[in-house]
Write a protein that holds these residues in place. Structure first.
Motif, PDB file in Angstrom:
ATOM      1  N   LYS A 153      46.810   6.063 -95.293  1.00 31.48           N
ATOM      2  CA  LYS A 153      47.627   5.022 -95.933  1.00 31.48           C
ATOM      3  C   LYS A 153      47.458   5.066 -97.450  1.00 31.48           C
ATOM      4  O   LYS A 153      48.427   4.944 -98.196  1.00 31.48           O
ATOM      5  CB  LYS A 153      47.216   3.638 -95.431  1.00 31.48           C
ATOM      6  CG  LYS A 153      47.762   3.307 -94.060  1.00 31.48           C
ATOM      7  CD  LYS A 153      47.353   1.896 -93.671  1.00 31.48           C
ATOM      8  CE  LYS A 153      47.548   1.687 -92.184  1.00 31.48           C
ATOM      9  NZ  LYS A 153      46.903   0.483 -91.697  1.00 31.48           N
ATOM     10  N   GLN A 154      46.215   5.243 -97.897  1.00 28.52           N
ATOM     11  CA  GLN A 154      45.991   5.301 -99.341  1.00 28.52           C
ATOM     12  C   GLN A 154      46.689   6.520 -99.943  1.00 28.52           C
ATOM     13  O   GLN A 154      47.210   6.455-101.056  1.00 28.52           O
ATOM     14  CB  GLN A 154      44.492   5.349 -99.680  1.00 28.52           C
ATOM     15  CG  GLN A 154      43.739   4.032 -99.583  1.00 28.52           C
ATOM     16  CD  GLN A 154      44.280   2.930-100.469  1.00 28.52           C
ATOM     17  OE1 GLN A 154      45.457   2.577-100.400  1.00 28.52           O
ATOM     18  NE2 GLN A 154      43.432   2.347-101.281  1.00 28.52           N
ATOM     19  N   ARG A 155      46.721   7.631 -99.200  1.00 28.17           N
ATOM     20  CA  ARG A 155      47.408   8.811 -99.732  1.00 28.17           C
ATOM     21  C   ARG A 155      48.910   8.557 -99.825  1.00 28.17           C
ATOM     22  O   ARG A 155      49.563   9.014-100.766  1.00 28.17           O
ATOM     23  CB  ARG A 155      47.103  10.032 -98.868  1.00 28.17           C
ATOM     24  CG  ARG A 155      45.755  10.647 -99.230  1.00 28.17           C
ATOM     25  CD  ARG A 155      45.073  11.278 -98.062  1.00 28.17           C
ATOM     26  NE  ARG A 155      45.723  12.502 -97.631  1.00 28.17           N
ATOM     27  CZ  ARG A 155      45.527  13.074 -96.446  1.00 28.17           C
ATOM     28  NH1 ARG A 155      44.719  12.501 -95.575  1.00 28.17           N
ATOM     29  NH2 ARG A 155      46.134  14.179 -96.125  1.00 28.17           N
ATOM     30  N   VAL A 156      49.450   7.805 -98.855  1.00 28.05           N
ATOM     31  CA  VAL A 156      50.871   7.445 -98.933  1.00 28.05           C
ATOM     32  C   VAL A 156      51.108   6.547-100.158  1.00 28.05           C
ATOM     33  O   VAL A 156      52.082   6.721-100.902  1.00 28.05           O
ATOM     34  CB  VAL A 156      51.337   6.742 -97.634  1.00 28.05           C
ATOM     35  CG1 VAL A 156      52.733   6.152 -97.801  1.00 28.05           C
ATOM     36  CG2 VAL A 156      51.312   7.720 -96.475  1.00 28.05           C
ATOM     37  N   ALA A 157      50.193   5.602-100.377  1.00 28.30           N
ATOM     38  CA  ALA A 157      50.329   4.724-101.543  1.00 28.30           C
ATOM     39  C   ALA A 157      50.297   5.549-102.839  1.00 28.30           C
ATOM     40  O   ALA A 157      51.058   5.302-103.772  1.00 28.30           O
ATOM     41  CB  ALA A 157      49.223   3.671-101.557  1.00 28.30           C
ATOM     42  N   ILE A 158      49.425   6.559-102.873  1.00 25.13           N
ATOM     43  CA  ILE A 158      49.359   7.429-104.054  1.00 25.13           C
ATOM     44  C   ILE A 158      50.664   8.216-104.205  1.00 25.13           C
ATOM     45  O   ILE A 158      51.218   8.331-105.300  1.00 25.13           O
ATOM     46  CB  ILE A 158      48.145   8.390-103.961  1.00 25.13           C
ATOM     47  CG1 ILE A 158      46.839   7.581-104.041  1.00 25.13           C
ATOM     48  CG2 ILE A 158      48.167   9.431-105.085  1.00 25.13           C
ATOM     49  CD1 ILE A 158      45.582   8.381-103.751  1.00 25.13           C
ATOM     50  N   ALA A 159      51.193   8.712-103.087  1.00 21.56           N
ATOM     51  CA  ALA A 159      52.471   9.435-103.137  1.00 21.56           C
ATOM     52  C   ALA A 159      53.563   8.520-103.688  1.00 21.56           C
ATOM     53  O   ALA A 159      54.400   8.946-104.494  1.00 21.56           O
ATOM     54  CB  ALA A 159      52.849   9.939-101.745  1.00 21.56           C
TER      55      ALA A 159
END
Lengths: 286, 282
Positions: A153-159
């Motif tokens: 989820k955090q990687r999606v937020a970063i994306a």
């Protein structure tokens, strides 16, 4: 001029009593002056309440200085006309992955930012694809965010942030709620972004191990920057860090302990490999 | 005097398309007075597991005995159980709501039907146990720092005089000193009161420093159950399931690989330093 620059940045807010009367002012940030080079990886440490999150919120104009100035990519954050430029230059990722994902499908969520910027539809798809690739989440593009792990989820937020093509990304304790693997995933992603996309990274964290690769570390206390330097310089000062309620990585602590017990170990050890090497050499020489 | 789980299974959304088994045949016994750590990746079932311990989530099948009685038996007093097994959730400070600290901590005992005087006595004891300064008792809980709020929230559970304290990631989001303070306080409580403490944490270093036994959860199953030394010896297997060992474990293993004569089971800094020094003392 740096990508982020401040001149005596001060942020004050009023304290209220139960009836809502002002009973005093609180200075969360007190005349902070700093200059961050484009493309660098900067870490900000400080105990709870030291002012580091307040400072971070100035970088994309969620807060604006009550005195002094902050420039992001050369633009004064206090100028309302510059608000969108500032926000496009600096994106933020927060602590709780569940509070910042709004789309029902991963790619929709990532497309939300560029869509708001008025990017043409085809370009949005391109940006979404590129950003999801950059964080290693492209195979999840049509998944529901609900089913992802915390790190994912955090990687999606970063994306979602990098899809807006910012110059700078501010991460406010992005790993606080993650398990060891999630923490590793996020840090690896941050490193890659910096290397491949040349984005300036500002990482706020309570985990000392996460800042050993930073170019520069700021330590905040009571609204001031009280220490700054490379990770090696900062973590060389164990006692001073403890005074500010902070710590050093476990390997640094072990090196320190061995030194106290009389082993001749160099200062400022940050990595497992460094300590292992130092000990092996020492063993050879005995 | 123990908590004993026998073949616990828990299935979410049974009979729907979203059906998922969160616990699979989990059995263990935790004796009164133990300090147990529970680790596992996000979604491994550890939070579901601890929510079974006070009956908050009922198992789909299996038995859970508290002090010899199966809590799923008809007529079992769940209310009493919840007074005995205190659960502190993640970010418990989000559940503070009263006008001042003392009133907030009184909420639990008040619901147990105690007199106002007794409630206040319990609240004061609990706040003292967590090391919360008396001068702030009348302050709004919302004006406190993150670490202080969390102490108040933990005191709110302690005020019910539980025999078992279950903490779900009590240090998430706290600065290093705040982390040490909370966990030192919990360790003190454990020493002084013979309370059973069950600590869920993502910090392997914290787990290694404080607990005497670790239960590792993976995909709803109990993967390991043993002393920290035993469990962290499996560091490679732990990594494969999204976990890790304390940093010192890696250092010792690397040294052993380089041919140094070293035992690799130390898990704290002092132990590791002792072990390394053995190589240099002679």
């Amino acid at each position: 001029m740096g990508i982020i620059q401040t001149e005596k940045l001060t942020f004050e807010y009023a304290k209220h009593d139960e009836e809502g009367n002002v009973i005093g002012m609180n200075r969360a940030i007190d005349e902070v002056t700093l200059d961050i080079d484009p493309g660098s990886f900067v870490a900000i440490l400080g105990h709870n309440g030291s002012g580091k999150s307040t400072l971070a919120k100035h970088i994309n104009a969620i807060l604006v200085p009550t005195e002094g100035t902050m420039w992001v990519n050369g633009r004064d954050t206090k100028d309302p006309m510059e608000l969108w430029n500032v926000r496009q230059s600096a994106g933020m990722v927060f602590q709780n992955p569940d509070n910042q994902i709004i789309g029902t499908v991963v790619e929709e969520d990532v497309g939300f930012g560029p869509e708001n910027l008025g990017v043409p539809t085809e370009d949005i798809w391109k940006r979404v694809e590129d950003s999801l690739k950059a964080v290693g989440m492209i195979e999840y593009r049509s998944h529901s965010p609900n089913k992802l792990s915390g790190g994912q989820k955090q990687r999606v937020a970063i994306a979602g942030v990098i899809a807006m093509h910012p110059k700078c990304i501010v991460l406010d304790e992005p790993t606080a709620m993650l398990d060891p693997n999630g923490r590793k995933e996020v840090l690896r992603t941050v490193q890659e972004l910096r290397e491949k996309e040349k984005v300036t990274v500002i990482l706020i964290t309570h985990y000392m191990e996460e800042v050993i690769d930073a170019d520069h570390v700021f330590v905040m206390d009571e609204g001031h920057v009280v220490m700054e330097g490379t990770p090696r310089e900062i973590f060389g000062c164990v006692d001073e860090l403890k005074k500010y309620r902070l710590d050093v990585p476990q390997v640094t602590m072990l090196a320190d302990e061995l030194k106290k017990r009389g082993l001749d170990i160099p200062n400022g050890i940050l990595r497992t490999e460094e300590l292992v090497e130092a000990l092996c050499q020492l063993k050879q020489n005995t | 005097m123990s908590i004993k789980a026998e073949h616990l299974n828990y299935i979410y959304s049974l009979g729907t398309a979203y059906e998922k088994q969160a616990l699979k045949d989990v059995s263990f016994e935790i004796l009164q007075g133990q300090f147990v750590g529970v680790i596992g990746h996000t979604g491994s079932g550890k939070s579901t597991l601890i929510q079974h311990l006070n009956g908050l989530v009922p198992a789909t099948s299996g038995k859970l005995y508290y002090e010899g009685k199966n809590i799923y038996d008809e007529g079992y007093d769940m209310r009493a159980l919840r007074g005995q097994v205190g659960l502190v959730f993640q970010y418990p400070e989000h559940q503070l709501f009263e006008v001042d600290v003392l009133t907030d901590v009184c909420f639990g005992p008040k619901n147990q039907g105690l007199s106002p005087e007794e409630c206040e006595k319990r609240a004061r004891e609990a706040l003292e146990l967590v090391g919360f300064p008396e001068k702030y008792y009348k302050q709004s809980p919302f004006d406190l720092s993150g670490g202080q709020k969390r102490r108040v929230a933990i005191a709110g559970v302690l005020a019910m005089n539980p025999k078992v304290l279950v903490l779900d990631e009590p240090t998430a989001g706290l600065d290093p000193r705040g982390r040490d303070e909370i966990l030192d306080q919990v360790a003190y409580l454990h020493r002084e009161t013979d309370m059973t403490v069950i600590l869920v944490s993502h910090s392997m270093e914290d787990i290694a420093k404080y607990v005497e036994r670790i239960i590792v959860m993976n995909q709803g199953e109990k993967m390991y159950d043993g002393s920290p030394k035993e469990v962290f010896a499996h560091y490679k297997e732990l990594e494969a399931v999204g976990l890790a060992a304390p940093q010192v474990t890696y250092i010792l293993n690397a040294l052993a690989e380089k041919g140094m004569n070293i035992k690799t089971d130390a898990i704290t800094i002092t132990e590791a330093a002792d072990e390394i020094m053995r190589n240099f003392d002679d």
